[in-house]
Design a protein around this motif. Structure first.
Motif, short mmCIF file in Angstrom:
data_model
loop_
_atom_site.label_atom_id
_atom_site.label_comp_id
_atom_site.label_asym_id
_atom_site.label_seq_id
_atom_site.Cartn_x
_atom_site.Cartn_y
_atom_site.Cartn_z
N PRO A 122 -3.02 18.23 -23.40
CA PRO A 122 -2.43 19.37 -23.01
C PRO A 122 -3.38 20.48 -22.43
N SER A 123 -3.19 20.85 -21.27
CA SER A 123 -4.38 21.87 -20.82
C SER A 123 -3.31 23.19 -20.39
N GLY A 124 -2.49 23.59 -20.91
CA GLY A 124 -1.40 24.68 -20.50
C GLY A 124 -0.38 24.26 -19.57
N SER A 125 0.62 24.07 -20.09
CA SER A 125 1.88 23.71 -19.32
C SER A 125 1.61 22.80 -18.00
N ALA A 126 0.88 21.54 -18.38
CA ALA A 126 0.62 20.82 -17.36
C ALA A 126 2.02 19.50 -17.39
N ALA A 127 2.86 19.80 -18.41
CA ALA A 127 4.07 19.19 -18.53
C ALA A 127 3.97 17.68 -19.25
N ALA A 128 4.93 16.66 -19.10
CA ALA A 128 4.59 15.60 -19.88
C ALA A 128 3.97 14.59 -19.48
N GLN A 129 3.89 14.38 -18.01
CA GLN A 129 3.01 13.29 -17.73
C GLN A 129 1.52 13.68 -17.35
N HIS A 130 1.30 14.88 -17.71
CA HIS A 130 -0.08 15.15 -17.33
C HIS A 130 -0.49 15.77 -18.63
N SER A 131 -0.11 15.57 -19.69
CA SER A 131 -0.44 16.28 -20.93
C SER A 131 -0.70 15.06 -22.17
N GLU A 132 -0.71 13.87 -21.80
CA GLU A 132 -0.82 12.61 -22.74
C GLU A 132 -2.18 12.69 -23.35
N ASN A 133 -2.50 12.45 -24.64
CA ASN A 133 -3.54 11.88 -25.39
C ASN A 133 -3.46 10.32 -25.90
N PRO A 134 -3.67 9.36 -24.80
CA PRO A 134 -3.23 8.18 -25.51
C PRO A 134 -4.24 7.30 -26.19
N HIS A 135 -5.04 8.27 -26.66
CA HIS A 135 -6.20 7.48 -27.58
C HIS A 135 -5.48 6.37 -28.93
N PRO A 136 -4.38 6.82 -29.35
CA PRO A 136 -4.04 6.06 -30.37
C PRO A 136 -3.57 4.84 -30.09
N MET A 137 -2.88 4.76 -28.95
CA MET A 137 -2.58 3.62 -28.32
C MET A 137 -3.53 2.40 -27.87
N LEU A 138 -4.62 3.14 -27.31
CA LEU A 138 -5.91 2.28 -27.03
C LEU A 138 -6.63 1.97 -28.13
N MET A 139 -6.42 2.54 -29.27
CA MET A 139 -7.25 2.39 -30.49
C MET A 139 -6.51 0.93 -31.05
N ASN A 140 -5.47 0.59 -30.84
CA ASN A 140 -4.71 -0.66 -31.16
C ASN A 140 -4.88 -1.78 -30.04
N VAL A 141 -5.73 -1.47 -29.18
CA VAL A 141 -6.06 -2.71 -28.26
C VAL A 141 -7.44 -3.23 -28.78
N ALA A 142 -7.23 -4.33 -29.20
CA ALA A 142 -8.54 -5.06 -29.64
C ALA A 142 -9.50 -5.46 -28.33
N PRO A 168 -16.30 -2.66 -22.93
CA PRO A 168 -15.52 -1.73 -22.41
C PRO A 168 -15.31 -0.44 -23.39
N VAL A 169 -15.62 0.75 -22.73
CA VAL A 169 -15.47 1.85 -23.73
C VAL A 169 -14.76 2.80 -22.86
N VAL A 170 -13.53 3.61 -23.58
CA VAL A 170 -12.81 4.52 -23.16
C VAL A 170 -13.20 5.86 -23.76
N PHE A 171 -13.79 6.77 -22.77
CA PHE A 171 -14.43 8.18 -23.29
C PHE A 171 -13.29 9.25 -22.86
N PHE A 172 -12.82 9.74 -24.01
CA PHE A 172 -11.73 10.84 -23.80
C PHE A 172 -12.37 12.17 -23.65
N GLN A 173 -12.24 12.76 -22.56
CA GLN A 173 -12.68 14.53 -22.41
C GLN A 173 -11.46 15.11 -22.70
N ASP A 174 -11.18 15.76 -23.83
CA ASP A 174 -10.08 16.75 -24.27
C ASP A 174 -9.97 17.90 -23.17
N ALA A 175 -9.18 17.89 -22.57
CA ALA A 175 -9.11 18.77 -21.21
C ALA A 175 -9.46 20.08 -21.76
N VAL A 176 -8.87 20.69 -22.70
CA VAL A 176 -9.26 22.09 -23.03
C VAL A 176 -10.53 22.36 -23.52
#
Length: 329
Positions: A122-142, A168-176
């Motif tokens: 979330p970065s401030g009222s970006a709404a559901a489709q632009h506020s996801e943090n899907p890192h837990p889901m990708l942690m589960n992808v071996a 392959p590496v996923v790099f998350f920049q926490d938007a805030v």
């Protein structure tokens, strides 16, 4: 030691990427608007490296994510800008079924040194489709490594290390965090993937905080110090592979654990850390671990409802007080 300056988080990411491109001409940047970079991590790269190494794409995430798998298999090191964390859902087949699995399914004959990076959360009222943090889901992808730095210094060093990694590496920049500043060495450097850091030493409770919540946890620790509570703050920095030793060593010292994660609480990174500690350091616990995470709902657009869902200082402080007040397990 290189001279340090205070720079923005997003500029630190850019420097890590730029340094890797200067070092290795097989590093290429591909993604949406990477030539002008609305968010900023790739801004200026096209002027230095040209449009052969900085490729703007159509808005078709599955297509260019898949194209980068082929590029990596052919000997390139693509760095893919997905812009927004929710866009992983659009390209999930390519990420989870192809990039994550081909090295294993080929018996190591195919190497896929790809970095997927995105602004997430979330970065401030970006709404559901632009506020996801899907890192837990990708942690589960071996087959994927997952990085989520909490400071500009870590962002630069982890970006360079991620590009050098053969997987392959996923790099998350926490938007805030994009507009936050911090001290960063001027020259190139790498921070090894899989190494957590104790950001603050303490004796009474361990707080494992992820991404933007590292700064919140440190702020709460400062406030509680005035009440005589000593909080140790651990930043995993890399979620896969997870530095279990640093976390377990800290919990064995303090006897208490609070995990703070900007994601829904069910199957969160916080849940994984709590489970590991419960299994491997149960005899050291003085109280049950506490998780501080989102409710299991889409992130609301409404500022009032968004604030209710997200993790804030008060929720972290309440969890710490709760575990300190709990009798021995």
């Amino acid at each position: 030691m290189a001279e340090e300056r205070s720079i923005y988080f997003i500029k630190a990411m850019y420097e890590g990427l730029r340094d890797a491109m200067r070092e290795d001409e097989t590093v290429v940047v591909i993604g949406e608007d990477v030539d002008r970079s609305i968010i900023g991590a790739t801004r200026g790269l096209i002027e230095e490296f040209g449009d052969e190494r900085v490729k703007n794409t159509p808005i078709s995430e599955a297509t260019f994510v898949g194209a980068c798998i082929g590029a990596a298999a052919a000997g390139m090191r693509p760095v893919v800008d997905l812009m927004v964390g929710s866009f992983f859902y659009v390209s999930m087949d390519q990420v989870a079924n192809q990039a994550a699995k081909l090295p294993y399914m080929s018996g190591g004959q195919v190497s896929l040194p790809i970095v997927y990076f995105t602004a997430s959360g979330p970065s401030g009222s970006a709404a559901a489709q632009h506020s996801e943090n899907p890192h837990p889901m990708l942690m589960n992808v071996a087959g994927l490594k997952v990085v989520m730095p909490g400071s500009p210094r870590d962002a630069k060093g982890l970006m360079h290390a991620a590009i050098k990694d053969p997987n392959p590496v996923v790099f998350f920049q926490d938007a805030v965090l994009g507009g936050t500043r911090g001290p960063v060495p001027d020259g190139p450097y790498q921070i090894p993937l899989g190494e957590a850091e104790v950001k603050r030493e303490g004796e009474d409770v361990t707080v494992v905080a992820i991404g933007a919540l590292v700064n919140r946890a440190l702020r709460v620790a400062d406030k509680l110090k005035n009440e005589g509570v000593s909080v140790e703050v651990v930043d995993p920095r890399t979620l896969v592979p997870l530095d279990k030793k640093t976390i377990l060593d800290s919990v064995r010292k303090t006897g208490r654990l609070v995990v703070c994660d900007n994601a829904r609480i069910t199957c969160s990174a916080a849940s994984e850390v709590a489970a590991i500690v419960s299994e491997e350091a149960f005899d050291s616990l003085k109280a049950a671990p506490r998780r501080v995470a989102w409710e299991d709902v889409p992130v609301p657009f409404s500022p009032v409802l968004e604030k209710r869902v997200l993790v804030d200082d008060e929720k972290i402080s309440a969890a710490i007080r709760s575990t300190l007040a709990t009798a021995t397990v």
